[in-house]
Design a protein around this motif. Structure first.
Motif, PDB file in Angstrom:
ATOM      1  N   GLY A  42       0.808  -1.215   0.000  1.00 24.54           N
ATOM      2  CA  GLY A  42       0.000   0.000   0.000  1.00 24.54           C
ATOM      3  C   GLY A  42       0.839   1.262   0.000  1.00 24.54           C
ATOM      4  O   GLY A  42       2.001   1.267  -0.408  1.00 24.54           O
ATOM      5  N   ALA A  81      -2.243   3.482   4.119  1.00 21.83           N
ATOM      6  CA  ALA A  81      -3.412   2.957   3.393  1.00 21.83           C
ATOM      7  C   ALA A  81      -3.033   1.633   2.750  1.00 21.83           C
ATOM      8  O   ALA A  81      -2.229   1.609   1.813  1.00 21.83           O
ATOM      9  CB  ALA A  81      -3.873   3.950   2.337  1.00 21.83           C
ATOM     10  N   SER A  84      -5.804  -2.965   0.113  1.00 23.82           N
ATOM     11  CA  SER A  84      -7.221  -3.337   0.197  1.00 23.82           C
ATOM     12  C   SER A  84      -8.129  -2.138   0.449  1.00 23.82           C
ATOM     13  O   SER A  84      -9.348  -2.221   0.285  1.00 23.82           O
ATOM     14  CB  SER A  84      -7.421  -4.368   1.307  1.00 23.82           C
ATOM     15  OG  SER A  84      -7.015  -3.832   2.565  1.00 23.82           O
ATOM     16  N   SER A  85      -7.540  -1.008   0.852  1.00 24.12           N
ATOM     17  CA  SER A  85      -8.306   0.206   1.127  1.00 24.12           C
ATOM     18  C   SER A  85      -7.503   1.405   0.615  1.00 24.12           C
ATOM     19  O   SER A  85      -6.833   2.085   1.382  1.00 24.12           O
ATOM     20  CB  SER A  85      -8.574   0.343   2.624  1.00 24.12           C
ATOM     21  OG  SER A  85      -9.337   1.498   2.899  1.00 24.12           O
ATOM     22  N   PRO A  86      -7.534   1.648  -0.696  1.00 21.31           N
ATOM     23  CA  PRO A  86      -6.707   2.702  -1.308  1.00 21.31           C
ATOM     24  C   PRO A  86      -6.836   4.048  -0.611  1.00 21.31           C
ATOM     25  O   PRO A  86      -7.880   4.386  -0.042  1.00 21.31           O
ATOM     26  CB  PRO A  86      -7.229   2.760  -2.750  1.00 21.31           C
ATOM     27  CG  PRO A  86      -7.751   1.377  -3.008  1.00 21.31           C
ATOM     28  CD  PRO A  86      -8.354   0.949  -1.703  1.00 21.31           C
ATOM     29  N   ARG A  88      -7.506   7.627   0.375  1.00 24.61           N
ATOM     30  CA  ARG A  88      -8.367   8.775   0.065  1.00 24.61           C
ATOM     31  C   ARG A  88      -7.769   9.973   0.786  1.00 24.61           C
ATOM     32  O   ARG A  88      -7.754  10.006   2.013  1.00 24.61           O
ATOM     33  CB  ARG A  88      -9.801   8.533   0.546  1.00 24.61           C
ATOM     34  CG  ARG A  88     -10.558   7.474  -0.231  1.00 24.61           C
ATOM     35  CD  ARG A  88     -11.994   7.363   0.263  1.00 24.61           C
ATOM     36  NE  ARG A  88     -12.726   6.308  -0.395  1.00 24.61           N
ATOM     37  CZ  ARG A  88     -13.397   6.437  -1.539  1.00 24.61           C
ATOM     38  NH1 ARG A  88     -13.408   7.640  -2.132  1.00 24.61           N
ATOM     39  NH2 ARG A  88     -14.034   5.426  -2.071  1.00 24.61           N
ATOM     40  N   GLU A  91      -9.409  11.610   3.748  1.00 22.89           N
ATOM     41  CA  GLU A  91      -9.546  10.873   4.999  1.00 22.89           C
ATOM     42  C   GLU A  91      -8.279  10.911   5.859  1.00 22.89           C
ATOM     43  O   GLU A  91      -8.300  10.506   7.019  1.00 22.89           O
ATOM     44  CB  GLU A  91      -9.935   9.421   4.714  1.00 22.89           C
ATOM     45  CG  GLU A  91     -11.322   9.293   4.080  1.00 22.89           C
ATOM     46  CD  GLU A  91     -11.710   7.851   3.789  1.00 22.89           C
ATOM     47  OE1 GLU A  91     -10.855   6.958   4.017  1.00 22.89           O
ATOM     48  OE2 GLU A  91     -12.844   7.624   3.331  1.00 22.89           O
ATOM     49  N   THR A  95      -8.186  10.595  10.433  1.00 22.09           N
ATOM     50  CA  THR A  95      -7.719   9.298  10.913  1.00 22.09           C
ATOM     51  C   THR A  95      -6.683   9.480  12.001  1.00 22.09           C
ATOM     52  O   THR A  95      -5.856  10.385  11.931  1.00 22.09           O
ATOM     53  CB  THR A  95      -7.089   8.495   9.751  1.00 22.09           C
ATOM     54  OG1 THR A  95      -8.045   8.334   8.706  1.00 22.09           O
ATOM     55  CG2 THR A  95      -6.620   7.132  10.218  1.00 22.09           C
ATOM     56  N   TYR A 189      -3.517   1.973  -5.641  1.00 25.52           N
ATOM     57  CA  TYR A 189      -3.216   2.339  -4.264  1.00 25.52           C
ATOM     58  C   TYR A 189      -3.852   3.650  -3.809  1.00 25.52           C
ATOM     59  O   TYR A 189      -3.909   3.923  -2.607  1.00 25.52           O
ATOM     60  CB  TYR A 189      -1.695   2.462  -4.092  1.00 25.52           C
ATOM     61  CG  TYR A 189      -0.940   1.204  -4.416  1.00 25.52           C
ATOM     62  CD1 TYR A 189      -0.740   0.217  -3.453  1.00 25.52           C
ATOM     63  CD2 TYR A 189      -0.426   0.980  -5.688  1.00 25.52           C
ATOM     64  CE1 TYR A 189      -0.045  -0.944  -3.738  1.00 25.52           C
ATOM     65  CE2 TYR A 189       0.276  -0.178  -5.988  1.00 25.52           C
ATOM     66  CZ  TYR A 189       0.460  -1.142  -5.011  1.00 25.52           C
ATOM     67  OH  TYR A 189       1.152  -2.292  -5.305  1.00 25.52           O
ATOM     68  N   HIS A 191      -7.091   6.584  -4.532  1.00 23.01           N
ATOM     69  CA  HIS A 191      -8.296   7.044  -5.217  1.00 23.01           C
ATOM     70  C   HIS A 191      -7.985   8.325  -5.995  1.00 23.01           C
ATOM     71  O   HIS A 191      -7.215   9.178  -5.544  1.00 23.01           O
ATOM     72  CB  HIS A 191      -9.419   7.324  -4.206  1.00 23.01           C
ATOM     73  CG  HIS A 191     -10.113   6.090  -3.727  1.00 23.01           C
ATOM     74  ND1 HIS A 191     -11.062   5.424  -4.477  1.00 23.01           N
ATOM     75  CD2 HIS A 191      -9.992   5.392  -2.565  1.00 23.01           C
ATOM     76  CE1 HIS A 191     -11.500   4.374  -3.811  1.00 23.01           C
ATOM     77  NE2 HIS A 191     -10.870   4.329  -2.648  1.00 23.01           N
TER      78      HIS A 191
END
Length: 215
Positions: A42, A81, A84-86, A88, A91, A95, A189, A191
């Motif tokens: 990632g 990131a 599995s969860s590119p 953003r 965000e 976080t 990797y 968005h």
């Protein structure tokens, strides 16, 4: 500011770091924050932070260096990131990142190394990145524990870094990478990879999020 023969220039206020074992505030004099792709895992973030404590009355200068890039092969930054969860970008500032949690068993490897009077290990990190009000910069609230490299698993102190005026230096690629190649590599990797802006550097190129100014 001159530190007994060495001149450190901080063009803006960058925040402070406090260590629990001396409880003295160190002024941050440089901060670099960047990203990179590690294939199959990632987007990883790196930070390199230097701070100084100067006691002119006792002619003491204490340098603190907290980094994932200064000691090649020993520090690896943190996974911001997973594939599995590119990533953003919107965000990142909502976080709180927690990494290198629990006791450490391999003192030579950690997300971030620390050098004060000797090399030290860090762990149990908690890091929040937030936008500064009415500014294009970021503030980072960062806490972690500190351990002796010779005693894995035994943390003896902690630090609290309050960084301000930070900028994101982009997701880095080797020099010579074209914009098209960079976008292609980022697609799995990140968005909206095609909205990132291409910026050439001396020894690399970087892809900057839409809200980040090019250097």
């Amino acid at each position: 500011m001159t530190l007994f023969g060495a001149t450190v220039i901080a063009s803006k206020e960058l925040g402070t770091i406090t260590f629990s074992d001396d409880d003295i505030v160190h002024r941050v004099v440089s901060c670099t924050w960047s990203g990179r792709i590690e294939r199959g895992t990632g987007i990883w973030f790196d930070l390199d932070v230097e701070a100084e404590l100067v006691d002119t009355s006792k002619m003491i200068s204490v340098h603190a260096h907290l980094s994932s890039t200064a000691w090649s092969g020993r520090c690896y930054g943190f996974l911001a990131a997973p594939i599995s969860s590119p990533l953003r970008w919107s965000e990142v500032t909502s976080t709180r990142y927690a990494f290198d949690t629990g006791d450490f068993e391999s003192p030579e490897l950690c997300a971030f190394g620390l050098y004060r009077t000797a090399h030290q290990h860090t762990g149990n990190h908690s890091l929040a990145i937030r936008r500064q009000s009415k500014k294009p910069t970021f503030k980072l609230d960062w806490r972690a524990e500190i351990g002796d490299l010779n005693e894995p698993g035994d943390y003896f102190a902690s630090f609290h870094a309050k960084l301000i005026g930070a900028t994101f230096d982009g997701i880095h690629f080797p020099a010579g990478t074209t914009q098209r190649d960079a976008v292609d590599q980022m697609t799995c990797y990140v968005h909206d990879a095609d909205k990132y802006r291409y910026s050439k550097r001396k020894d690399s190129v970087a892809m900057l999020p839409p809200s980040t100014k090019a250097k």
